[in-house]
Design a protein around this motif. Structure first.
Motif, PDB file in Angstrom:
ATOM      1  N   UNK A  71      35.375  50.575  46.940  1.00 32.96           N
ATOM      2  CA  UNK A  71      34.995  49.835  45.723  1.00 32.96           C
ATOM      3  C   UNK A  71      34.522  50.825  44.671  1.00 32.96           C
ATOM      4  N   UNK A  72      33.717  51.802  45.172  1.00 33.55           N
ATOM      5  CA  UNK A  72      33.076  52.753  44.270  1.00 33.55           C
ATOM      6  C   UNK A  72      34.089  53.671  43.572  1.00 33.55           C
ATOM      7  N   UNK A  73      35.323  53.763  44.123  1.00 34.31           N
ATOM      8  CA  UNK A  73      36.338  54.627  43.520  1.00 34.31           C
ATOM      9  C   UNK A  73      36.563  54.251  42.054  1.00 34.31           C
ATOM     10  N   UNK A  74      36.591  52.964  41.768  1.00 33.99           N
ATOM     11  CA  UNK A  74      36.773  52.515  40.380  1.00 33.99           C
ATOM     12  C   UNK A  74      35.443  52.104  39.743  1.00 33.99           C
ATOM     13  N   UNK A  75      34.594  51.435  40.529  1.00 35.43           N
ATOM     14  CA  UNK A  75      33.376  50.874  39.941  1.00 35.43           C
ATOM     15  C   UNK A  75      32.245  51.899  39.831  1.00 35.43           C
ATOM     16  N   UNK A 111      36.450  34.866  42.674  1.00 38.36           N
ATOM     17  CA  UNK A 111      37.400  34.667  43.774  1.00 38.36           C
ATOM     18  C   UNK A 111      38.706  35.423  43.516  1.00 38.36           C
ATOM     19  N   UNK A 112      39.134  35.436  42.257  1.00 33.86           N
ATOM     20  CA  UNK A 112      40.366  36.148  41.907  1.00 33.86           C
ATOM     21  C   UNK A 112      40.242  37.634  42.221  1.00 33.86           C
ATOM     22  N   UNK A 113      39.099  38.220  41.829  1.00 36.01           N
ATOM     23  CA  UNK A 113      38.930  39.665  42.033  1.00 36.01           C
ATOM     24  C   UNK A 113      38.679  40.010  43.493  1.00 36.01           C
ATOM     25  N   UNK A 114      37.978  39.143  44.221  1.00 37.22           N
ATOM     26  CA  UNK A 114      37.830  39.382  45.670  1.00 37.22           C
ATOM     27  C   UNK A 114      39.214  39.363  46.328  1.00 37.22           C
ATOM     28  N   UNK A 115      40.030  38.371  45.967  1.00 39.15           N
ATOM     29  CA  UNK A 115      41.361  38.247  46.576  1.00 39.15           C
ATOM     30  C   UNK A 115      42.182  39.506  46.315  1.00 39.15           C
ATOM     31  N   UNK A 116      42.207  39.939  45.068  1.00 41.09           N
ATOM     32  CA  UNK A 116      43.011  41.116  44.723  1.00 41.09           C
ATOM     33  C   UNK A 116      42.444  42.394  45.338  1.00 41.09           C
ATOM     34  N   UNK A 117      41.173  42.641  45.080  1.00 40.79           N
ATOM     35  CA  UNK A 117      40.590  43.927  45.453  1.00 40.79           C
ATOM     36  C   UNK A 117      40.363  44.071  46.944  1.00 40.79           C
ATOM     37  N   UNK A 118      40.080  42.977  47.641  1.00 39.90           N
ATOM     38  CA  UNK A 118      39.902  43.077  49.093  1.00 39.90           C
ATOM     39  C   UNK A 118      41.230  43.424  49.754  1.00 39.90           C
ATOM     40  N   UNK A 119      42.312  42.719  49.364  1.00 42.14           N
ATOM     41  CA  UNK A 119      43.600  43.032  49.994  1.00 42.14           C
ATOM     42  C   UNK A 119      44.015  44.466  49.666  1.00 42.14           C
ATOM     43  N   UNK A 120      43.665  44.913  48.478  1.00 39.62           N
ATOM     44  CA  UNK A 120      44.025  46.254  48.037  1.00 39.62           C
ATOM     45  C   UNK A 120      43.202  47.339  48.743  1.00 39.62           C
TER      46      UNK A 120
ATOM     47  N   UNK B  63      52.807  43.277  43.686  1.00 34.23           N
ATOM     48  CA  UNK B  63      53.043  44.716  43.871  1.00 34.23           C
ATOM     49  C   UNK B  63      53.267  45.331  42.496  1.00 34.23           C
ATOM     50  N   UNK B  64      52.213  45.396  41.713  1.00 34.61           N
ATOM     51  CA  UNK B  64      52.303  45.812  40.322  1.00 34.61           C
ATOM     52  C   UNK B  64      51.996  47.310  40.219  1.00 34.61           C
ATOM     53  N   UNK B  65      53.044  48.127  40.308  1.00 28.59           N
ATOM     54  CA  UNK B  65      52.897  49.587  40.292  1.00 28.59           C
ATOM     55  C   UNK B  65      51.857  50.035  41.322  1.00 28.59           C
ATOM     56  N   UNK B  66      51.951  49.450  42.499  1.00 32.89           N
ATOM     57  CA  UNK B  66      51.063  49.871  43.576  1.00 32.89           C
ATOM     58  C   UNK B  66      49.738  49.137  43.612  1.00 32.89           C
ATOM     59  N   UNK B  67      49.540  48.173  42.712  1.00 36.53           N
ATOM     60  CA  UNK B  67      48.285  47.416  42.732  1.00 36.53           C
ATOM     61  C   UNK B  67      48.571  45.923  42.853  1.00 36.53           C
ATOM     62  N   UNK B  68      47.640  45.201  43.438  1.00 36.10           N
ATOM     63  CA  UNK B  68      47.775  43.758  43.567  1.00 36.10           C
ATOM     64  C   UNK B  68      47.211  43.099  42.309  1.00 36.10           C
ATOM     65  N   UNK B  69      48.093  42.573  41.470  1.00 34.94           N
ATOM     66  CA  UNK B  69      47.651  41.942  40.219  1.00 34.94           C
ATOM     67  C   UNK B  69      48.049  40.463  40.216  1.00 34.94           C
ATOM     68  N   UNK B  70      48.101  39.870  41.420  1.00 31.85           N
ATOM     69  CA  UNK B  70      48.586  38.490  41.533  1.00 31.85           C
ATOM     70  C   UNK B  70      47.710  37.516  40.744  1.00 31.85           C
TER      71      UNK B  70
END
Lengths: 144, 154
Positions: A71-75, A111-120, B63-70
């Motif tokens: 998380x800290x990589x970006x935040x 919820x949107x950011x948890x969904x995206x960032x957790x999977x990532x 899969x937005x340039x390697x990031x999840x932007x769904x």
């Protein structure tokens, strides 16, 4: 006119009921911690949100992806300071509500950011317990 | 409204060469687009790519340039319509097989004088970081006169 207002209210009530574990307007960090805790307790009786676990989670290097290991990589290391997106270099406003009151003010957004960032970053969706800890950590991160 | 006024003032102050002076934002601005497409990077003007490019881009946001932007379906539909309505009308100049704006022949041509050292500068970091040099991107303008090259001394 009156009819359409009644219908709108009925629709809104039905929509809010969809988020069974959350109060109708979960728009503060405290409400979110309560909602996620309530959800987590179902699988872990006695669960209570922990800022310390949240801090560990935030700093942990999951190393699922090269560019976004944590998380800290970006935040940034300090959630009450500005971060920077590791790929695009776009500044990211502080995560801690003490430094940025817009944070944790909309459940849909959270919820949107948890969904995206957790999977990532974590490689899977986060559990309700992890989310409760995470928000608890940020809500208590203060302005220091 | 405020943004539009700023944009209008900018246009009024500009000379007659404004049309040839880089991409601009459309008159209509979609709030969902600005918020969703402007959180990890700046919201790139729709005219930087073709309608077909945007269609493909919006079809692969997980899969937005390697990031999840769904996105949720409603927001995605709204944004797609906005992007396609305001996409480039200049054909191949703004077409990109990789969907990267930086691979369009327009972008490559406009940036051919930028040195490799500038691209590598830590203040630039990524070619997607338009605002590193273009100081007016928040108003949707990319005019030559508003370019300030960052220099980091090492």
């Amino acid at each position: 006119m009156f009819r359409s207002i009644v219908m709108t209210l009925a629709l809104a009530a039905g929509f809010a009921a969809g988020f069974a574990t959350f109060p109708a307007h979960a728009e503060t960090p405290r409400d979110m911690i309560a909602g996620y805790t309530q959800e987590a307790v179902r699988n872990q009786p006695g669960f209570a949100a922990s800022a310390e676990r949240g801090r560990t989670f935030f700093a942990r290097k999951w190393n699922v992806t090269d560019k976004m290991p944590s998380c800290a990589a970006c935040h940034g290391e300090r959630p009450n300071a500005e971060g920077s997106h590791v790929i695009t270099a776009k500044p990211i406003k502080p995560l801690a509500p003490a430094a940025n009151p817009e944070r944790f003010s909309s459940l849909a957004k959270v919820e949107k950011w948890f969904r995206r960032n957790c999977t990532e970053v974590v490689g899977r969706e986060c559990s309700a317990a992890e989310k409760a800890d995470f928000v608890q950590f940020l809500a208590t991160a203060g302005g220091a | 409204m405020k943004n539009r006024l700023l944009l209008l003032c900018g246009l009024l102050m500009a000379s007659g060469t404004v049309l040839a002076d880089g991409p601009r934002l459309p008159r209509e601005l979609d709030k969902t687009w600005l918020e969703e497409c402007g959180s990890c990077h700046i919201a790139f003007p729709p005219s930087m790519l073709t309608a077909d490019n945007w269609r493909r881009m919006m079809g692969g946001l997980d899969k937005h340039f390697g990031a999840n932007a769904s996105l949720d379906a409603d927001s995605a539909a709204k944004i797609s319509a906005f992007l396609e309505r305001n996409a480039s009308s200049r054909g191949q100049r703004n077409a990109s097989s990789t969907l990267r704006i930086t691979d369009t022949s327009w972008f490559v041509h406009e940036h051919d004088e930028v040195s490799p050292a500038t691209w590598r500068d830590p203040k630039v970091k990524s070619a997607a970081n338009c605002a590193a040099c273009h100081t007016d991107t928040d108003r949707g303008l990319y005019k030559e006169r508003n370019i300030v090259m960052p220099v980091t001394r090492r």
